[in-house]
Design a protein around this motif. Structure first.
Motif, PDB file in Angstrom:
ATOM      1  N   GLU A 131       0.771  -1.248   0.040  1.00  0.00           N
ATOM      2  CA  GLU A 131       0.073   0.043  -0.107  1.00  0.00           C
ATOM      3  C   GLU A 131       0.823   1.296  -0.117  1.00  0.00           C
ATOM      4  O   GLU A 131       0.596   2.201  -0.633  1.00  0.00           O
ATOM      5  CB  GLU A 131      -0.934   0.193   1.103  1.00  0.00           C
ATOM      6  CG  GLU A 131      -1.843  -1.222   1.132  1.00  0.00           C
ATOM      7  CD  GLU A 131      -2.700  -1.137   2.447  1.00  0.00           C
ATOM      8  OE1 GLU A 131      -3.765  -2.084   2.467  1.00  0.00           O
ATOM      9  OE2 GLU A 131      -2.618  -0.509   3.252  1.00  0.00           O
ATOM     10  N   ASN A 132       1.962   1.461   0.783  1.00  0.00           N
ATOM     11  CA  ASN A 132       2.701   2.450   0.923  1.00  0.00           C
ATOM     12  C   ASN A 132       3.719   2.824  -0.186  1.00  0.00           C
ATOM     13  O   ASN A 132       4.620   1.899  -0.230  1.00  0.00           O
ATOM     14  CB  ASN A 132       3.389   2.491   2.087  1.00  0.00           C
ATOM     15  CG  ASN A 132       4.024   3.477   2.644  1.00  0.00           C
ATOM     16  OD1 ASN A 132       4.370   4.446   1.914  1.00  0.00           O
ATOM     17  ND2 ASN A 132       4.418   3.945   3.882  1.00  0.00           N
ATOM     18  N   THR A 133       3.559   3.710  -1.013  1.00  0.00           N
ATOM     19  CA  THR A 133       4.412   4.027  -2.024  1.00  0.00           C
ATOM     20  C   THR A 133       5.693   4.196  -1.683  1.00  0.00           C
ATOM     21  O   THR A 133       6.527   4.531  -2.639  1.00  0.00           O
ATOM     22  CB  THR A 133       3.716   4.775  -3.057  1.00  0.00           C
ATOM     23  OG1 THR A 133       3.439   6.298  -2.432  1.00  0.00           O
ATOM     24  CG2 THR A 133       2.318   4.672  -3.564  1.00  0.00           C
TER      25      THR A 133
ATOM     26  N   ASP B 159      10.847   1.008  -0.872  1.00  0.00           N
ATOM     27  CA  ASP B 159      11.780   1.046  -1.960  1.00  0.00           C
ATOM     28  C   ASP B 159      12.634  -0.071  -2.006  1.00  0.00           C
ATOM     29  O   ASP B 159      13.582   0.062  -2.698  1.00  0.00           O
ATOM     30  CB  ASP B 159      12.486   2.446  -1.955  1.00  0.00           C
ATOM     31  CG  ASP B 159      13.437   2.432  -0.702  1.00  0.00           C
ATOM     32  OD1 ASP B 159      14.364   3.573  -0.735  1.00  0.00           O
ATOM     33  OD2 ASP B 159      13.415   1.432  -0.123  1.00  0.00           O
TER      34      ASP B 159
ATOM     35  N   PRO C 231      12.394  -0.593  -6.894  1.00  0.00           N
ATOM     36  CA  PRO C 231      11.421  -0.254  -7.780  1.00  0.00           C
ATOM     37  C   PRO C 231      11.801   0.448  -9.230  1.00  0.00           C
ATOM     38  O   PRO C 231      11.012   0.781 -10.069  1.00  0.00           O
ATOM     39  CB  PRO C 231      10.592   0.917  -7.121  1.00  0.00           C
ATOM     40  CG  PRO C 231      11.433   1.219  -5.860  1.00  0.00           C
ATOM     41  CD  PRO C 231      12.583   0.088  -5.502  1.00  0.00           C
TER      42      PRO C 231
ATOM     43  N   LYS D 170       5.188  -1.177 -10.555  1.00  0.00           N
ATOM     44  CA  LYS D 170       4.750   0.086  -9.582  1.00  0.00           C
ATOM     45  C   LYS D 170       3.816   0.588  -9.742  1.00  0.00           C
ATOM     46  O   LYS D 170       3.118   1.048  -8.396  1.00  0.00           O
ATOM     47  CB  LYS D 170       6.146   1.186 -10.010  1.00  0.00           C
ATOM     48  CG  LYS D 170       6.544   2.145  -8.907  1.00  0.00           C
ATOM     49  CD  LYS D 170       7.470   2.971  -9.218  1.00  0.00           C
ATOM     50  CE  LYS D 170       7.762   3.871  -8.152  1.00  0.00           C
ATOM     51  NZ  LYS D 170       8.940   4.856  -8.623  1.00  0.00           N
ATOM     52  N   SER D 171       3.005   0.904 -10.679  1.00  0.00           N
ATOM     53  CA  SER D 171       1.901   1.484 -10.774  1.00  0.00           C
ATOM     54  C   SER D 171       0.680   0.790 -10.055  1.00  0.00           C
ATOM     55  O   SER D 171      -0.251   1.126  -9.495  1.00  0.00           O
ATOM     56  CB  SER D 171       1.422   1.868 -12.214  1.00  0.00           C
ATOM     57  OG  SER D 171       1.289   0.544 -13.045  1.00  0.00           O
TER      58      SER D 171
ATOM     59  N   LYS E 227       1.366  -1.484  -7.562  1.00  0.00           N
ATOM     60  CA  LYS E 227       1.800  -1.647  -6.396  1.00  0.00           C
ATOM     61  C   LYS E 227       1.705  -3.187  -6.066  1.00  0.00           C
ATOM     62  O   LYS E 227       1.199  -3.589  -5.075  1.00  0.00           O
ATOM     63  CB  LYS E 227       1.000  -0.820  -5.320  1.00  0.00           C
ATOM     64  CG  LYS E 227       1.341   0.807  -5.266  1.00  0.00           C
ATOM     65  CD  LYS E 227       0.852   1.437  -4.219  1.00  0.00           C
ATOM     66  CE  LYS E 227      -0.846   1.561  -4.325  1.00  0.00           C
ATOM     67  NZ  LYS E 227      -1.423   2.288  -3.258  1.00  0.00           N
TER      68      LYS E 227
END
Lengths: 115, 115
Positions: A26-28, A31, A52, A68-69, A71
Protein backbone atom coordinates in the motif's frame (compact mmCIF):
# COMPACT_ATOMS: atom_id res chain seq x y z
CA UNK A 1 -3.83 -2.91 9.05
CA UNK A 2 -1.86 -5.32 6.91
CA UNK A 3 0.49 -3.40 4.66
CA UNK A 4 1.55 -6.34 2.51
CA UNK A 5 -0.95 -8.85 1.19
CA UNK A 6 0.39 -12.13 -0.16
CA UNK A 7 -1.37 -14.82 -2.16
CA UNK A 8 -1.96 -17.69 -2.43
CA UNK A 9 -1.63 -19.09 1.08
CA UNK A 10 -0.60 -22.43 -0.34
CA UNK A 11 0.46 -23.68 -3.74
CA UNK A 12 1.01 -27.14 -5.16
CA UNK A 13 2.87 -27.58 -8.42
CA UNK A 14 4.36 -30.46 -10.29
CA UNK A 15 8.10 -30.80 -10.79
CA UNK A 16 9.12 -28.73 -13.77
CA UNK A 17 6.18 -26.37 -13.49
CA UNK A 18 6.10 -22.66 -12.78
CA UNK A 19 5.28 -21.40 -9.29
CA UNK A 20 3.90 -17.87 -8.99
CA UNK A 21 3.39 -16.01 -5.74
CA UNK A 22 1.95 -12.51 -5.63
CA UNK A 23 2.20 -9.60 -3.22
CA UNK A 24 0.52 -6.24 -3.07
CA UNK A 25 1.56 -3.30 -0.93
CA UNK A 26 0.00 0.00 0.00
CA UNK A 27 2.71 2.47 0.93
CA UNK A 28 4.37 3.97 -2.13
CA UNK A 29 7.32 5.02 0.01
CA UNK A 30 8.63 1.47 0.19
CA UNK A 31 11.69 1.15 -1.99
CA UNK A 32 13.10 -2.32 -1.48
CA UNK A 33 11.22 -5.57 -2.02
CA UNK A 34 12.87 -8.81 -0.91
CA UNK A 35 11.59 -12.36 -1.00
CA UNK A 36 12.53 -14.79 1.75
CA UNK A 37 12.56 -18.59 1.67
CA UNK A 38 12.06 -20.61 4.83
CA UNK A 39 12.58 -24.34 5.28
CA UNK A 40 11.11 -26.19 8.26
CA UNK A 41 13.13 -25.63 11.42
CA UNK A 42 15.11 -22.80 9.88
CA UNK A 43 14.74 -19.06 9.84
CA UNK A 44 13.81 -17.11 6.71
CA UNK A 45 16.68 -16.54 4.29
CA UNK A 46 16.94 -13.86 1.65
CA UNK A 47 16.24 -15.34 -1.78
CA UNK A 48 16.08 -12.41 -4.16
CA UNK A 49 15.24 -8.70 -3.96
CA UNK A 50 14.32 -5.83 -6.26
CA UNK A 51 14.26 -2.06 -6.21
CA UNK A 52 11.37 -0.16 -7.85
CA UNK A 53 13.52 1.35 -10.59
CA UNK A 54 13.49 -1.95 -12.50
CA UNK A 55 10.52 -4.07 -13.57
CA UNK A 56 12.17 -7.46 -13.40
CA UNK A 57 15.12 -9.20 -11.79
CA UNK A 58 16.23 -12.73 -12.50
CA UNK A 59 18.57 -14.96 -10.56
CA UNK A 60 18.76 -18.48 -11.89
CA UNK A 61 15.29 -20.00 -11.80
CA UNK A 62 13.91 -17.22 -9.61
CA UNK A 63 12.46 -14.02 -11.06
CA UNK A 64 10.82 -11.03 -9.43
CA UNK A 65 8.37 -9.04 -11.53
CA UNK A 66 7.54 -5.58 -10.25
CA UNK A 67 4.61 -3.35 -11.21
CA UNK A 68 5.06 0.00 -9.55
CA UNK A 69 1.80 1.55 -10.78
CA UNK A 70 -0.22 -1.40 -9.50
CA UNK A 71 1.85 -1.63 -6.30
CA UNK A 72 2.36 -5.32 -6.87
CA UNK A 73 5.31 -7.66 -7.16
CA UNK A 74 5.53 -11.36 -7.73
CA UNK A 75 7.96 -14.24 -7.47
CA UNK A 76 8.20 -16.71 -10.32
CA UNK A 77 10.00 -20.01 -9.85
CA UNK A 78 10.72 -21.64 -13.16
CA UNK A 79 11.27 -25.40 -13.52
CA UNK A 80 10.13 -25.89 -9.91
CA UNK A 81 11.91 -28.68 -8.05
CA UNK A 82 10.94 -30.70 -4.96
CA UNK A 83 13.82 -28.96 -3.16
CA UNK A 84 12.00 -25.66 -3.65
CA UNK A 85 9.25 -26.85 -1.31
CA UNK A 86 9.29 -24.26 1.46
CA UNK A 87 7.43 -21.27 2.80
CA UNK A 88 7.98 -18.06 0.86
CA UNK A 89 7.51 -14.59 2.28
CA UNK A 90 7.45 -11.33 0.43
CA UNK A 91 8.54 -8.27 2.37
CA UNK A 92 8.99 -4.55 2.08
CA UNK A 93 11.60 -2.39 3.71
CA UNK A 94 10.89 0.96 5.30
CA UNK A 95 12.93 3.56 3.43
CA UNK A 96 14.14 5.72 6.24
CA UNK A 97 13.66 7.39 9.56
CA UNK A 98 13.80 5.50 12.80
CA UNK A 99 12.12 2.53 11.11
CA UNK A 100 14.94 2.14 8.57
CA UNK A 101 15.77 -1.52 8.48
CA UNK A 102 12.33 -2.67 9.57
CA UNK A 103 10.92 -5.41 7.35
CA UNK A 104 7.18 -5.83 6.91
CA UNK A 105 6.23 -9.30 5.70
CA UNK A 106 3.36 -10.89 3.85
CA UNK A 107 1.54 -13.83 5.39
CA UNK A 108 3.61 -16.45 3.62
CA UNK A 109 2.93 -19.06 0.94
CA UNK A 110 3.53 -22.74 1.54
CA UNK A 111 4.86 -24.16 -1.72
CA UNK A 112 4.82 -27.89 -2.32
CA UNK A 113 6.47 -29.27 -5.44
CA UNK A 114 5.49 -32.84 -6.25
CA UNK A 115 8.06 -35.07 -7.93
CA UNK B 1 31.10 -18.21 10.09
CA UNK B 2 28.50 -19.04 12.71
CA UNK B 3 25.00 -17.85 11.99
CA UNK B 4 22.45 -16.29 14.30
CA UNK B 5 21.67 -18.59 17.18
CA UNK B 6 18.65 -18.59 19.43
CA UNK B 7 17.94 -20.31 22.70
CA UNK B 8 15.84 -22.18 23.58
CA UNK B 9 14.45 -23.70 20.41
CA UNK B 10 11.19 -24.50 22.15
CA UNK B 11 9.58 -23.28 25.35
CA UNK B 12 6.30 -24.34 26.88
CA UNK B 13 5.13 -22.27 29.83
CA UNK B 14 1.91 -21.63 31.68
CA UNK B 15 0.02 -18.39 31.51
CA UNK B 16 1.39 -15.96 34.04
CA UNK B 17 4.91 -17.36 34.02
CA UNK B 18 8.02 -15.61 32.79
CA UNK B 19 10.15 -16.63 29.84
CA UNK B 20 13.41 -15.22 28.56
CA UNK B 21 14.54 -15.78 25.00
CA UNK B 22 18.12 -15.28 23.95
CA UNK B 23 19.64 -14.32 20.63
CA UNK B 24 23.30 -14.35 19.66
CA UNK B 25 23.82 -12.38 16.46
CA UNK B 26 26.55 -12.91 13.92
CA UNK B 27 29.79 -11.54 15.29
CA UNK B 28 30.34 -7.93 14.26
CA UNK B 29 26.73 -7.24 13.39
CA UNK B 30 25.66 -4.04 15.09
CA UNK B 31 22.02 -4.37 14.05
CA UNK B 32 19.79 -6.85 15.81
CA UNK B 33 16.08 -7.34 15.19
CA UNK B 34 13.35 -9.27 16.89
CA UNK B 35 10.32 -10.52 14.94
CA UNK B 36 7.40 -12.76 15.83
CA UNK B 37 5.15 -15.00 13.81
CA UNK B 38 1.85 -16.03 15.29
CA UNK B 39 0.58 -19.24 13.72
CA UNK B 40 -0.36 -18.83 10.08
CA UNK B 41 0.06 -15.08 10.06
CA UNK B 42 2.73 -12.74 8.85
CA UNK B 43 6.09 -12.29 10.52
CA UNK B 44 5.81 -9.09 12.52
CA UNK B 45 8.57 -6.72 13.53
CA UNK B 46 9.04 -6.20 17.25
CA UNK B 47 12.14 -4.04 17.61
CA UNK B 48 15.54 -3.07 16.29
CA UNK B 49 18.76 -2.53 18.21
CA UNK B 50 21.77 -0.68 16.91
CA UNK B 51 24.53 -1.87 19.18
CA UNK B 52 23.02 -1.55 22.65
CA UNK B 53 20.51 1.17 21.76
CA UNK B 54 16.90 0.64 20.79
CA UNK B 55 16.52 2.21 17.35
CA UNK B 56 12.87 1.29 16.88
CA UNK B 57 10.61 -0.50 19.30
CA UNK B 58 7.35 0.37 17.59
CA UNK B 59 6.36 -3.27 17.21
CA UNK B 60 6.54 -4.27 20.86
CA UNK B 61 3.00 -5.39 21.79
CA UNK B 62 2.88 -4.07 25.33
CA UNK B 63 4.89 -3.52 28.49
CA UNK B 64 4.95 -7.23 29.28
CA UNK B 65 7.75 -7.49 26.75
CA UNK B 66 11.24 -6.29 27.63
CA UNK B 67 14.19 -6.49 25.28
CA UNK B 68 17.76 -5.83 26.24
CA UNK B 69 21.10 -5.89 24.53
CA UNK B 70 23.70 -5.16 27.13
CA UNK B 71 27.13 -4.50 25.71
CA UNK B 72 25.83 -4.61 22.17
CA UNK B 73 26.35 -8.33 21.77
CA UNK B 74 23.64 -10.87 22.56
CA UNK B 75 20.07 -9.86 23.22
CA UNK B 76 17.32 -11.15 25.46
CA UNK B 77 13.58 -10.83 25.14
CA UNK B 78 11.64 -11.33 28.32
CA UNK B 79 7.91 -11.88 28.49
CA UNK B 80 6.46 -11.31 31.94
CA UNK B 81 3.77 -12.38 32.66
CA UNK B 82 3.09 -14.49 29.60
CA UNK B 83 -0.40 -14.58 28.10
CA UNK B 84 -1.94 -17.11 25.71
CA UNK B 85 -1.72 -14.70 22.76
CA UNK B 86 2.06 -14.52 23.18
CA UNK B 87 2.39 -17.98 21.66
CA UNK B 88 4.25 -18.02 18.39
CA UNK B 89 7.70 -18.27 16.87
CA UNK B 90 10.12 -15.53 17.85
CA UNK B 91 12.83 -14.82 15.33
CA UNK B 92 15.98 -12.85 15.82
CA UNK B 93 17.92 -11.41 12.90
CA UNK B 94 21.13 -9.46 12.58
CA UNK B 95 22.77 -7.34 9.94
CA UNK B 96 26.04 -5.49 9.53
CA UNK B 97 24.30 -2.31 8.41
CA UNK B 98 20.65 -1.33 8.46
CA UNK B 99 18.45 -0.80 5.45
CA UNK B 100 18.74 -2.08 1.92
CA UNK B 101 22.43 -2.76 2.00
CA UNK B 102 22.22 -4.78 5.16
CA UNK B 103 20.91 -8.25 4.54
CA UNK B 104 19.19 -9.54 7.63
CA UNK B 105 20.26 -13.02 8.65
CA UNK B 106 17.64 -14.85 10.64
CA UNK B 107 18.06 -17.35 13.41
CA UNK B 108 16.01 -20.57 13.51
CA UNK B 109 13.54 -19.07 15.95
CA UNK B 110 12.20 -19.95 19.38
CA UNK B 111 8.79 -21.57 19.41
CA UNK B 112 6.93 -20.32 22.47
CA UNK B 113 3.78 -22.04 23.63
CA UNK B 114 1.79 -20.50 26.46
CA UNK B 115 -0.81 -22.85 27.95
Amino acid sequence: QQQVKQSPQSLIVQKGGISIINCAYENTAFDYFPWYQQFPGKGPALLIAIRPDVSEKKEGRFTISFNKSAKQFSLHIMDSQPGDSATYFCAVLYPGGTSYGKLTFGQGTILTVHP
Amino acid sequence: EAGVTQFPSHSVIEKGQTVTLRCDPISGHDNLYWYRRVMGKEIKFLLHFVKESKQDESGMPNNRFLAERTGGTYSTLKVQPAELEDSGVYFCASSQVSGEGGEQYFGPGTRLTVT
